[in-house]
Scaffold this active site. Sequence first.
Site, PDB file in Angstrom:
ATOM      1  N   CYS A  32      -7.960  11.376   3.156  1.00 38.33           N
ATOM      2  CA  CYS A  32      -7.132  10.209   3.467  1.00 38.33           C
ATOM      3  C   CYS A  32      -5.647  10.535   3.336  1.00 38.33           C
ATOM      4  O   CYS A  32      -4.811   9.957   4.034  1.00 38.33           O
ATOM      5  CB  CYS A  32      -7.496   9.019   2.583  1.00 38.33           C
ATOM      6  N   HIS A 311      -6.637   6.442  -3.204  1.00 38.38           N
ATOM      7  CA  HIS A 311      -6.829   6.396  -1.757  1.00 38.38           C
ATOM      8  C   HIS A 311      -5.470   6.200  -1.096  1.00 38.38           C
ATOM      9  O   HIS A 311      -4.529   5.709  -1.719  1.00 38.38           O
ATOM     10  CB  HIS A 311      -7.770   5.231  -1.414  1.00 38.38           C
TER      11      HIS A 311
END
Length: 367
Positions: A32, A311
């Site tokens: 990510c 994330h």
Amino acid sequence: MGAAGSKLEKVFGDQFPEGERYFGLENFGNTCYCNSVLQALYFCVPFREQLLEYYANNKNVGDAGENLLTCLADLFTQINSQKKKTGVIAPKRFVQRVKKENEAFRSYMHQDAHEFLNFLLNVLVDILEKGSKDAKSTPETKSTLEKVTDGPCPPQANGFHKEPLITWVHENFQGILTNETRCLRCETVTARDETFLDLSLDIEQNSSITNCLKNFSSTETLNAEDKFFCDKCCSLQEAQKRMKIKKPPQILVIHLKRFKYIEQLGRYKKLSYRVVFPMELKLSSSVNDPDSEYSLFAVVVHVGVGPNHGHYVSLVKSHNHWLCFDDENVEMIDEAMMQSFFGSAQEYSSNTDHGYILFYESTNRKS
């Protein structure tokens, strides 16, 4: 993504931007950090257009000539040439090349998006410089920005320029800083220019980007063991030092230093401080040119409570709409939601989604 993609098309309806593509990127296990940066760069339109042009001129290099630049150009071309308006692309070839080029990104551990951005731009410039035969020369510059600091991660502008060449990456992202030191005995000012591709700013609780930039350019006194050697006085003297943005870049990338090393803990801690980043930014307090104005077009957001896990998502502005790119998923968001990514006014908060890298484009300078 099919349902999400069709939903996005329904939101736009007949107003879907002509020629634009909104594609999510497949995650290959904690990639990510890579996906979020790629989306921000893709919606940096001048950079995208030059990369697509580069691909058109170098698409027949073959596997032997493959490098990170050709892989990135190929990926952006894949997205740009899709017949569908929305969907998912697997950036497998690009990710494999990243891991081949840098062992730090070979593991499946959480990586830092800013480190990846810095690595990527450095490699792109290296490739372009090596391949450039007819480039413009630039002023002599230094490879890193030095500034007196406490702690293990000094403020830096991640500047570099190994050869007197300028590339289209520089034309987009490079600015010039002036490091001024004034001897308090003879008043002589020593100035040194240094290039930068992004600015790393220290942050404080309940602050703003404007205030962070003021602190970056604040005057610092050099005394005691930190005295400055003045060439005119031929001795160590007390001095005042400050950093100014001499020439702002076309694309201003600001990295908020949200990860701080805490000696008592023996590790890095994420600072969830609330730092307001405006949609429109003026740099009048930091530069010689009082008319430098910028518009925000992308934000890489870190989601999580610490630097070693979490994330990344990317928020991008495209054709006056804000979209959230979360790996494979893409959805439209309201501009008012951007305030929720400023940070937390309290030390402990359930909100862990914080702006980390900001991308601003100049609204009045075409270099």
